[in-house]
Design an enzyme around this catalytic site. Structure first.
Site, PDB file in Angstrom:
ATOM      1  N   LYS A  13      35.001  13.933   2.525  1.00  0.00           N
ATOM      2  CA  LYS A  13      36.211  13.242   2.052  1.00  0.00           C
ATOM      3  C   LYS A  13      35.870  11.967   1.292  1.00  0.00           C
ATOM      4  CE  LYS A  13      38.309  12.539   6.021  1.00  0.00           C
ATOM      5  NZ  LYS A  13      37.610  13.288   7.068  1.00  0.00           N
ATOM      6  N   ARG A  88      46.485  10.544   9.878  1.00  0.00           N
ATOM      7  CA  ARG A  88      45.717  11.421  10.758  1.00  0.00           C
ATOM      8  C   ARG A  88      46.560  12.085  11.820  1.00  0.00           C
ATOM      9  NH1 ARG A  88      39.635  10.076  11.739  1.00  0.00           N
ATOM     10  NH2 ARG A  88      39.384   8.902   9.858  1.00  0.00           N
ATOM     11  N   ARG A 127      24.036  11.875   8.106  1.00  0.00           N
ATOM     12  CA  ARG A 127      24.732  10.926   7.229  1.00  0.00           C
ATOM     13  C   ARG A 127      24.167   9.513   7.434  1.00  0.00           C
ATOM     14  NH1 ARG A 127      31.192  11.008   7.254  1.00  0.00           N
ATOM     15  NH2 ARG A 127      31.043  10.642   9.493  1.00  0.00           N
ATOM     16  N   ARG A 162      25.878   5.361  11.201  1.00  0.00           N
ATOM     17  CA  ARG A 162      27.056   4.800  11.863  1.00  0.00           C
ATOM     18  C   ARG A 162      26.931   5.011  13.364  1.00  0.00           C
ATOM     19  NH1 ARG A 162      32.173   7.345   8.916  1.00  0.00           N
ATOM     20  NH2 ARG A 162      32.794   7.489  11.098  1.00  0.00           N
ATOM     21  N   ARG A 174      35.678  13.256  18.276  1.00  0.00           N
ATOM     22  CA  ARG A 174      36.355  13.094  16.980  1.00  0.00           C
ATOM     23  C   ARG A 174      36.762  14.445  16.405  1.00  0.00           C
ATOM     24  NH1 ARG A 174      31.637  10.185  14.675  1.00  0.00           N
ATOM     25  NH2 ARG A 174      32.564  10.240  12.604  1.00  0.00           N
TER      26      ARG A 174
END
Ligand code: ADP
Ligand code: ZN
Length: 222
Positions: A13, A88, A127, A162, A174
């Site tokens: 995204k 969300r 990531r 992160r 999540r």
């Protein structure tokens, strides 16, 4: 033009939103980035939000909704915005519709990114993000590594993982919350006739850059 990015964590995204933003020159508004900036600046909002984010939970609406409403009043968002990470929940989507309609605006396009589950988890673990809060570039050590390991190509700052990406429990939480609370938005926006679903997967050799390109082309032809 108001564009919403939809899709589970790790689908790309942020990447697609960034490319769209560069091309159509409206800002990318990422609620996750705003929270992380507030957390690193230790603002009251950041300290409060971190209680939820570090555990992989959603930040409550009474913090998130006014934050987005305020951000949409900034001068740079006059012509529109690309919302990345908001709404969300159905409730947030209804609040967004309300705040936009007050200004005579509406959601014009919802880009729904779909990626196979095993690829998603792999991508979250690989990531890396730039530690420079003004830059926030994202890399993937397998799919899109920086030229020099651990260093941002764009600004030279260090890259890091992160906190919520390094914790398998937070990742699982999540993804569960996405399924339960966010995925109903696909139907919500389909019913409004603004949904555009795009598959991103190495298995079909289609990545975020390809998707962004095709959307930009279609918007230009409109
Ligand atoms: P991801 O999509 O990978 O979980 P984001 O950067 O979009 O990451 O968001 C990080 C965290 O910030 C989320 O896990 C959640 O705790 C919080 N957050 C972001 N956007 C929202 C939102 N619209 N509502 C509630 N919480 C949010
Ligand atoms: Zn950087």
């Amino acid at each position: 033009m108001i564009i919403i990015m939809l899709g589970a964590q790790g689908t790309g995204k942020g990447t697609v939103a960034g490319l769209l933003s560069e091309n159509i020159r409206i800002p990318q508004i990422s609620t996750g980035d705003i929270f992380r900036k507030n957390i690193s600046d230790k603002t009251p909002l950041g300290i409060e939000a971190d209680k939820y984010i570090s555990k992989g939970n959603l930040v409550p609406d009474d913090i998130t909704v006014p934050m987005v409403e305020d951000r949409l009043t900034w001068e740079d968002a006059k012509e529109g915005a690309i919302l990345d990470g908001f709404p969300r929940t159905i409730q947030q989507a209804e609040k967004l519709d309300e705040m936009l309609s007050k200004k005579g605006k509406k959601v014009d396009l919802v880009v729904n990114l779909v990626t196979p589950r095993d690829e998603i988890i792999d991508r979250m673990l690989t990531r890396r993000v730039c530690t420079n809060q003004e830059c926030k570039a994202t890399y993937n050590i397998k799919l899109s590594p920086p030229k020099v390991e651990g260093i941002c190509d764009k600004c030279g700052f260090a890259l890091k993982q992160r906190a919520d990406d390094s914790d398998p429990e937070a990742i699982k939480k999540r993804l569960e919350i996405y399924e339960e609370k966010t995925s109903p938005l696909v139907e919500y926006y389909k019913n409004k006739g603004v949904l555009r679903t795009e598959e991103i997967s190495v298995s079909i050799n289609r990545m975020g850059t390809d998707v962004a390109k095709s959307i930009v082309e279609d918007l230009k032809n409109d």
